[in-house]
Design an enzyme around this catalytic site. Structure first.
Site, PDB file in Angstrom:
ATOM      1  N   CYS A   2      67.378  58.884  43.135  1.00 60.90           N
ATOM      2  CA  CYS A   2      67.002  58.995  44.544  1.00 60.90           C
ATOM      3  C   CYS A   2      67.087  60.427  45.070  1.00 60.90           C
ATOM      4  O   CYS A   2      67.744  61.268  44.504  1.00 60.90           O
ATOM      5  CB  CYS A   2      67.857  58.121  45.467  1.00 60.90           C
ATOM      6  SG  CYS A   2      67.922  56.415  44.976  1.00 60.90           S
ATOM      7  N   GLY A  28      62.303  59.584  42.923  1.00 60.51           N
ATOM      8  CA  GLY A  28      62.212  58.154  43.180  1.00 60.51           C
ATOM      9  C   GLY A  28      60.839  57.784  43.666  1.00 60.51           C
ATOM     10  O   GLY A  28      60.310  58.423  44.578  1.00 60.51           O
ATOM     11  N   ASN A 103      72.433  59.221  48.058  1.00 62.23           N
ATOM     12  CA  ASN A 103      72.050  59.308  46.645  1.00 62.23           C
ATOM     13  C   ASN A 103      73.322  59.198  45.813  1.00 62.23           C
ATOM     14  O   ASN A 103      74.269  59.947  46.024  1.00 62.23           O
ATOM     15  CB  ASN A 103      71.346  60.661  46.407  1.00 62.23           C
ATOM     16  CG  ASN A 103      71.060  60.944  44.939  1.00 62.23           C
ATOM     17  OD1 ASN A 103      70.932  62.095  44.554  1.00 62.23           O
ATOM     18  ND2 ASN A 103      70.952  59.918  44.122  1.00 62.23           N
ATOM     19  N   GLY A 104      73.313  58.260  44.855  1.00 61.87           N
ATOM     20  CA  GLY A 104      74.490  58.066  44.006  1.00 61.87           C
ATOM     21  C   GLY A 104      74.896  56.605  44.040  1.00 61.87           C
ATOM     22  O   GLY A 104      74.365  55.820  44.836  1.00 61.87           O
ATOM     23  N   CYS A 246      76.630  66.316  37.760  1.00 58.00           N
ATOM     24  CA  CYS A 246      75.900  65.588  36.718  1.00 58.00           C
ATOM     25  C   CYS A 246      75.110  66.569  35.847  1.00 58.00           C
ATOM     26  O   CYS A 246      74.189  67.236  36.326  1.00 58.00           O
ATOM     27  CB  CYS A 246      74.948  64.598  37.384  1.00 58.00           C
ATOM     28  SG  CYS A 246      73.818  63.823  36.222  1.00 58.00           S
ATOM     29  N   TYR A 252      67.353  66.972  32.662  1.00 59.13           N
ATOM     30  CA  TYR A 252      66.134  66.202  32.859  1.00 59.13           C
ATOM     31  C   TYR A 252      65.703  66.004  34.306  1.00 59.13           C
ATOM     32  O   TYR A 252      64.547  66.193  34.650  1.00 59.13           O
ATOM     33  CB  TYR A 252      66.281  64.813  32.208  1.00 59.13           C
ATOM     34  CG  TYR A 252      65.187  63.865  32.609  1.00 59.13           C
ATOM     35  CD1 TYR A 252      63.909  64.020  32.107  1.00 59.13           C
ATOM     36  CD2 TYR A 252      65.421  62.848  33.533  1.00 59.13           C
ATOM     37  CE1 TYR A 252      62.873  63.174  32.497  1.00 59.13           C
ATOM     38  CE2 TYR A 252      64.392  62.002  33.920  1.00 59.13           C
ATOM     39  CZ  TYR A 252      63.128  62.167  33.400  1.00 59.13           C
ATOM     40  OH  TYR A 252      62.116  61.345  33.793  1.00 59.13           O
ATOM     41  N   CYS A 443      79.933  66.552  34.616  1.00 55.54           N
ATOM     42  CA  CYS A 443      80.208  65.226  34.067  1.00 55.54           C
ATOM     43  C   CYS A 443      79.334  65.030  32.828  1.00 55.54           C
ATOM     44  O   CYS A 443      78.114  65.167  32.906  1.00 55.54           O
ATOM     45  CB  CYS A 443      79.871  64.165  35.116  1.00 55.54           C
ATOM     46  SG  CYS A 443      79.998  62.478  34.483  1.00 55.54           S
ATOM     47  N   CYS A 446      77.916  60.241  30.117  1.00 51.87           N
ATOM     48  CA  CYS A 446      76.896  59.463  29.395  1.00 51.87           C
ATOM     49  C   CYS A 446      76.862  59.838  27.914  1.00 51.87           C
ATOM     50  O   CYS A 446      76.344  59.088  27.090  1.00 51.87           O
ATOM     51  CB  CYS A 446      75.522  59.599  30.049  1.00 51.87           C
ATOM     52  SG  CYS A 446      74.982  61.294  30.300  1.00 51.87           S
TER      53      CYS A 446
HETATM   54  P1  AMP Z   1      63.448  56.294  26.613  1.00 50.67           P
HETATM   55  O1  AMP Z   1      61.999  56.060  26.434  1.00 50.67           O
HETATM   56  O2  AMP Z   1      64.159  55.117  27.208  1.00 50.67           O
HETATM   57  O3  AMP Z   1      64.122  56.793  25.376  1.00 50.67           O
HETATM   58  O4  AMP Z   1      63.599  57.395  27.730  1.00 50.67           O
HETATM   59  C1  AMP Z   1      63.683  58.714  27.432  1.00 50.67           C
HETATM   60  C2  AMP Z   1      62.774  59.532  28.304  1.00 50.67           C
HETATM   61  O5  AMP Z   1      62.851  59.124  29.675  1.00 50.67           O
HETATM   62  C3  AMP Z   1      63.201  60.966  28.233  1.00 50.67           C
HETATM   63  O6  AMP Z   1      62.317  61.664  27.432  1.00 50.67           O
HETATM   64  C4  AMP Z   1      63.145  61.431  29.667  1.00 50.67           C
HETATM   65  O7  AMP Z   1      61.920  62.087  29.873  1.00 50.67           O
HETATM   66  C5  AMP Z   1      63.233  60.208  30.500  1.00 50.67           C
HETATM   67  N1  AMP Z   1      64.605  59.914  30.966  1.00 50.67           N
HETATM   68  C6  AMP Z   1      65.727  60.003  30.280  1.00 50.67           C
HETATM   69  N2  AMP Z   1      66.781  59.603  31.012  1.00 50.67           N
HETATM   70  C7  AMP Z   1      66.309  59.244  32.186  1.00 50.67           C
HETATM   71  C8  AMP Z   1      66.893  58.735  33.366  1.00 50.67           C
HETATM   72  N3  AMP Z   1      68.166  58.487  33.440  1.00 50.67           N
HETATM   73  N4  AMP Z   1      66.109  58.497  34.399  1.00 50.67           N
HETATM   74  C9  AMP Z   1      64.804  58.717  34.306  1.00 50.67           C
HETATM   75  N5  AMP Z   1      64.197  59.167  33.238  1.00 50.67           N
HETATM   76  C10 AMP Z   1      64.917  59.438  32.169  1.00 50.67           C
END
Ligand code: AMP
Length: 468
Positions: A2, A28, A103-104, A246, A252, A443, A446
């Protein structure tokens, strides 16, 4: 994740908020909303959809006032419905008086909600923002506290991540959790208008030159009397070393033109690329290529460090949006296929270093590799700008269960095979720590399960990752 925005002191508050929300659209895409105060009445408009779909000149003309708060939503907790979208407006005996967007995620949401429900508070949604604003209003009304004391009380009892804007009829409040997990920056433009946002790129678009972090556990009040930075409660205050920003915002989530937690996002990404290149002294390849757009700067850092050409062999359709933020796996799969295409006659016989920011469920990368192979590529060496994601985030990122994380389902070599690449490496967590180095703490939960705030009711947090 968000995005939030807040504006104080402009007759165009709604228009400015809409522009800032549009700049934060990447945070978002499910729903968005805005609450605007004209000093007497707070009006709310929120709907499912993108900022440009929900807000046009007609809707904005019905939102007069000098104070606006706005929100773009990416659902983490609660279903993707209008009820869960933000801001939340609270009716009091005297009419709608408080609007809030946050947000959070709140870690002890369930416990606090049960306590409040036992106290007679009614909830319309499952959303953290509603809990936060109703908590504050309850403290003020039933315990006769000032708004500042109510927010401080909330900071003691309600645990988790919250970068929050709160509009009353005549003031804008901004406050942030003691660990400052999610980003939040504020400033004033040349005309004295106060602007607060999740990301500094939203301040750029509104020509706000001066900018400051909202301090950990800090409360800032913008009012006709001026801006007051209210001292942190000494029991809550975290020094810069005690914050837990974070790290994923840098890897990303944020836009590369943003600056937060004291660092430029694009520079952190370039440093990540350089750190990845260091692990590959002996690797021979023809070119470096990102999965666009999030990995562009990581790939640039890698290419510069290795002295290899940087290329954009994958072309993105920008109208698909962020694939991960779609709530269902079926929609995510489809989006990936629609999102990327190959440069024609480009890949045949080439050895490429393919850079992506992360693997979460494994959906995106598997499909991308399949696509690149159709182009006749000779070798794919996949490098990831994050360590393996093994643990769910409880602070606002959509990784709901451990079972969904591919790192918990297969060993690294199995993931390599299933992905279909020749080699696969992630950045080492210690190298990553060196990519952010201005003395504040991040942090990494993950990746390593070291959660700064624990929800003791969730055993999930204590599992180990498979890794090797
Ligand atoms: P996946 O297809 O589930 O492996 O997602 C990985 C891809 O989604 C990565 O290459 C990022 O571009 C994007 N991504 C990774 N983590 C997140 C997240 N927490 N929220 C949104 N997009 C993410």
């Amino acid at each position: 994740m968000c995005g939030i925005v807040g504006i104080f002191g402009s007759a165009q508050a709604a228009e400015m908020a809409a522009l800032a929300m549009f700049t934060e659209q990447h945070r978002g895409q499910e729903s968005c909303g805005m609450a605007v105060s004209d000093g007497k009445v707070i009006r709310l408009h929120k709907k499912m959809g993108l900022v440009k779909e929900v807000f046009n000149s007609d809707t904005l003309s019905h939102l007069p006032g000098n104070i606006a708060i706005g929100h773009v939503r990416y659902p983490t907790k609660g279903s993707a419905t209008e009820f869960n979208s933000q801001p939340h407006l609270v009716e009091t005996l005297y009419g709608p008086r408080y609007a809030l967007a946050s947000n959070g995620d709140i870690v002890n949401y369930r416990q606090i909600r049960e306590e409040m429900e036992a106290d007679g508070v009614y909830f319309n949604s499952d959303n953290d923002g509603e809990l936060i604003v109703k908590y504050i209003v309850r403290e003020m009304e039933s315990r006769d506290q000032s708004i500042i004391d109510a927010i401080r009380h909330l900071m003691k009892e309600v645990k988790g991540a919250y970068s929050t804007v709160l509009a009353t009829r005549d003031a804008l409040y901004m406050f942030r959790d003691p660990y400052s997990i999610r980003p939040m920056v504020w400033g004033r433009n040349a005309g004295g208008v106060v602007v607060v946002a999740s990301e500094s790129c939203a301040l750029d678009i509104l020509e706000v030159q001066q900018r400051f972090e909202v301090p950990p556990a800090g409360i800032i009040r913008a009012h006709n009397d001026g801006v007051t930075i209210i001292e942190n409660d000494p029991n809550l205050y975290r020094t810069a070393q005690e914050t837990r920003h974070c790290i994923f915002e840098h890897i990303y989530f944020s836009r590369p033109d943003s600056h937060h937690f004291g660092e430029n996002v694009f520079e952190v990404r370039e440093a990540i690329g350089r750190a990845l290149a260091k692990q590959d002294n002996d690797l021979e390849a023809d070119l470096v290529m990102p999965v666009p757009d999030s990995s562009n700067f990581i790939a640039m850092g890698y290419a510069q460090a290795k002295g290899l050409p940087f290329s954009l062999g994958l072309i993105r359709n920008h109208y698909v949006g962020r694939t991960f933020i779609k709530p269902l796996q079926t929609i995510r799969d489809e989006s990936v296929r629609q999102k990327f295409n190959l440069l024609p006659n480009f890949f045949a016989g080439k050895r490429i270093v393919l850079i992506d920011d992360s693997i979460v469920r494994g959906t995106t990368i598997r499909q991308i590799v399949e696509l690149i192979k159709k182009g006749g590529v000779k070798e794919i060496h996949l490098r990831l700008g994050s360590p393996q994601v093994c643990h769910p985030c409880y602070y606002g990122i959509d990784t709901p269960t451990r079972e969904e994380l591919v790192a918990n389902r297969f060993a690294l070599e199995e993931i390599r095979q299933r992905t279909g690449v020749d080699t696969l490496k992630h950045i080492d967590i210690n190298d990553l720590r060196h990519c952010v180095g201005n003395g504040t703490e991040y942090c990494y939960a993950c990746f390593n399960g070291d959660y700064p705030i624990r929800d003791t009711s969730s055993a999930d947090q204590f599992h180990e990752c498979i890794r090797s």
